[in-house]
Scaffold this motif. Structure first.
Motif, PDB file in Angstrom:
ATOM      1  N   GLN A  27      17.207  43.498  37.297  1.00  0.00           N
ATOM      2  CA  GLN A  27      16.174  42.712  37.977  1.00  0.00           C
ATOM      3  C   GLN A  27      15.014  42.185  36.788  1.00  0.00           C
ATOM      4  O   GLN A  27      15.053  42.549  36.047  1.00  0.00           O
ATOM      5  CB  GLN A  27      15.683  43.130  38.848  1.00  0.00           C
ATOM      6  CG  GLN A  27      16.740  44.428  40.128  1.00  0.00           C
ATOM      7  CD  GLN A  27      17.029  42.706  41.131  1.00  0.00           C
ATOM      8  OE1 GLN A  27      16.165  41.999  41.654  1.00  0.00           O
ATOM      9  NE2 GLN A  27      18.522  43.218  41.737  1.00  0.00           N
ATOM     10  N   ILE A  28      14.461  41.609  37.241  1.00  0.00           N
ATOM     11  CA  ILE A  28      13.035  40.905  36.442  1.00  0.00           C
ATOM     12  C   ILE A  28      12.286  39.191  37.363  1.00  0.00           C
ATOM     13  O   ILE A  28      12.616  38.677  37.899  1.00  0.00           O
ATOM     14  CB  ILE A  28      13.297  39.898  35.010  1.00  0.00           C
ATOM     15  CG1 ILE A  28      12.421  40.179  34.583  1.00  0.00           C
ATOM     16  CG2 ILE A  28      14.199  38.812  34.893  1.00  0.00           C
ATOM     17  CD1 ILE A  28      12.439  39.395  32.816  1.00  0.00           C
ATOM     18  N   GLY A  29      11.847  39.843  37.570  1.00  0.00           N
ATOM     19  CA  GLY A  29      10.581  38.739  38.634  1.00  0.00           C
ATOM     20  C   GLY A  29       9.262  39.106  38.529  1.00  0.00           C
ATOM     21  O   GLY A  29       8.572  40.006  37.640  1.00  0.00           O
ATOM     22  N   ALA A  30       8.917  37.954  38.770  1.00  0.00           N
ATOM     23  CA  ALA A  30       7.194  37.769  38.558  1.00  0.00           C
ATOM     24  C   ALA A  30       6.160  36.856  39.490  1.00  0.00           C
ATOM     25  O   ALA A  30       6.903  36.859  40.786  1.00  0.00           O
ATOM     26  CB  ALA A  30       6.436  36.770  37.603  1.00  0.00           C
ATOM     27  N   SER A  31       5.400  38.303  40.454  1.00  0.00           N
ATOM     28  CA  SER A  31       4.692  37.072  41.384  1.00  0.00           C
ATOM     29  C   SER A  31       3.635  36.014  41.776  1.00  0.00           C
ATOM     30  O   SER A  31       4.186  35.584  42.625  1.00  0.00           O
ATOM     31  CB  SER A  31       3.924  38.683  42.246  1.00  0.00           C
ATOM     32  OG  SER A  31       2.734  38.863  41.299  1.00  0.00           O
ATOM     33  N   THR A  32       4.062  35.675  40.746  1.00  0.00           N
ATOM     34  CA  THR A  32       3.398  34.272  39.777  1.00  0.00           C
ATOM     35  C   THR A  32       4.214  33.903  39.116  1.00  0.00           C
ATOM     36  O   THR A  32       4.070  34.747  37.844  1.00  0.00           O
ATOM     37  CB  THR A  32       1.356  34.803  39.489  1.00  0.00           C
ATOM     38  OG1 THR A  32       1.650  35.504  38.761  1.00  0.00           O
ATOM     39  CG2 THR A  32       0.869  34.588  41.604  1.00  0.00           C
ATOM     40  N   GLN A  33       4.212  32.674  39.497  1.00  0.00           N
ATOM     41  CA  GLN A  33       5.463  31.642  38.452  1.00  0.00           C
ATOM     42  C   GLN A  33       4.593  31.284  37.355  1.00  0.00           C
ATOM     43  O   GLN A  33       3.261  30.425  37.521  1.00  0.00           O
ATOM     44  CB  GLN A  33       5.662  31.340  39.099  1.00  0.00           C
ATOM     45  CG  GLN A  33       6.900  31.886  40.157  1.00  0.00           C
ATOM     46  CD  GLN A  33       7.988  32.783  39.833  1.00  0.00           C
ATOM     47  OE1 GLN A  33       8.252  32.443  38.175  1.00  0.00           O
ATOM     48  NE2 GLN A  33       7.849  33.869  40.103  1.00  0.00           N
ATOM     49  N   GLY A  34       5.178  31.042  36.232  1.00  0.00           N
ATOM     50  CA  GLY A  34       4.188  30.085  35.039  1.00  0.00           C
ATOM     51  C   GLY A  34       3.246  30.574  34.921  1.00  0.00           C
ATOM     52  O   GLY A  34       2.587  29.732  33.986  1.00  0.00           O
ATOM     53  N   ARG A  35       3.017  31.993  34.251  1.00  0.00           N
ATOM     54  CA  ARG A  35       2.324  32.191  33.345  1.00  0.00           C
ATOM     55  C   ARG A  35       1.988  33.381  32.189  1.00  0.00           C
ATOM     56  O   ARG A  35       1.704  33.906  31.615  1.00  0.00           O
ATOM     57  CB  ARG A  35       1.342  33.394  34.831  1.00  0.00           C
ATOM     58  CG  ARG A  35       0.015  32.538  35.515  1.00  0.00           C
ATOM     59  CD  ARG A  35      -0.467  33.130  36.481  1.00  0.00           C
ATOM     60  NE  ARG A  35      -1.191  33.907  35.694  1.00  0.00           N
ATOM     61  CZ  ARG A  35      -1.565  35.227  36.642  1.00  0.00           C
ATOM     62  NH1 ARG A  35      -1.210  35.569  38.223  1.00  0.00           N
ATOM     63  NH2 ARG A  35      -2.532  35.781  36.242  1.00  0.00           N
ATOM     64  N   GLY A  36       3.985  32.999  32.022  1.00  0.00           N
ATOM     65  CA  GLY A  36       4.630  33.675  31.221  1.00  0.00           C
ATOM     66  C   GLY A  36       4.750  34.906  31.427  1.00  0.00           C
ATOM     67  O   GLY A  36       5.444  36.008  30.436  1.00  0.00           O
TER      68      GLY A  36
END
Length: 188
Positions: free
Chosen positions: A123-132
């Protein structure tokens, strides 16, 4: 300021929330569980029981707030019978009838996974996209591992990100029952 580090055992619950947020509109998650509401429970089962190898979870913080996470299984990783049983029972409680599709998904993953010893990005994920955040998480772990790494991307938009880190698409999987497409990727 973005900080990425190995997650502590106590931070695994926060990872569940970050991943549930990151995957809220993910095609595979919504295929498994069309209605949102129990995503955190599902990711908690995965984070605490099924992809819970020690020292193999990374977390990203932005100004002290968790904003991203990655779960890795090291080469040869397996869970104990007890841990697997607890994890599967918690998945069933979270997913209900979606667990049947989960079995279909896991069988497709098992067939597609290359043989041999490799790191598996579960799994890999970010709660906000497009911030690196995803890039920072990948960079941190990939800099510290030896050998091949493998993942399944559930979103075509993420394939170029993984390619920048040396992953190459090895197979495209179309799930049954009007399911979404996934891309298996290997980094040698």
């Amino acid at each position: 300021m973005l900080e990425v580090r190995r997650a502590t055992a106590q931070e695994r619950r926060a990872i569940s929330v970050v991943l549930a947020t990151a995957f809220a509109a993910d095609p595979v998650v919504r295929w498994l569980m069309p209605k949102a509401g129990r995503d955190v429970q599902m990711f908690r089962a995965l984070t605490l029981h099924l992809h819970a190898a020690p020292a193999c979870a990374d977390i990203a913080f932005d100004n002290g707030e968790p904003v991203g996470a990655a779960l890795w299984d090291p080469p040869g990783h397996s869970v104990s019978f007890r841990q697997g049983l607890v994890g599967l029972s918690r998945l069933f409680l979270a997913m209900g009838s979606g667990l049947r599709r989960g079995v279909v998904l896991e069988r497709a993953f098992t067939r597609a996974r290359p043989a041999g010893q490799l790191w598996y990005l579960a799994q890999i994920g970010a709660s906000t996209q497009g911030r690196g955040v995803g890039s920072a998480l990948l960079e941190r772990r990939l800099a510290s591992i030896d050998g091949p790494a493998y993942l399944e991307s559930s979103n075509l938009r993420n394939v170029p990100l993984y390619q920048r880190f040396g992953f190459a698409v090895i197979e495209e999987i179309s799930l049954p029952e009007d399911g979404p497409t996934l891309w298996t990727m290997l980094r040698r």
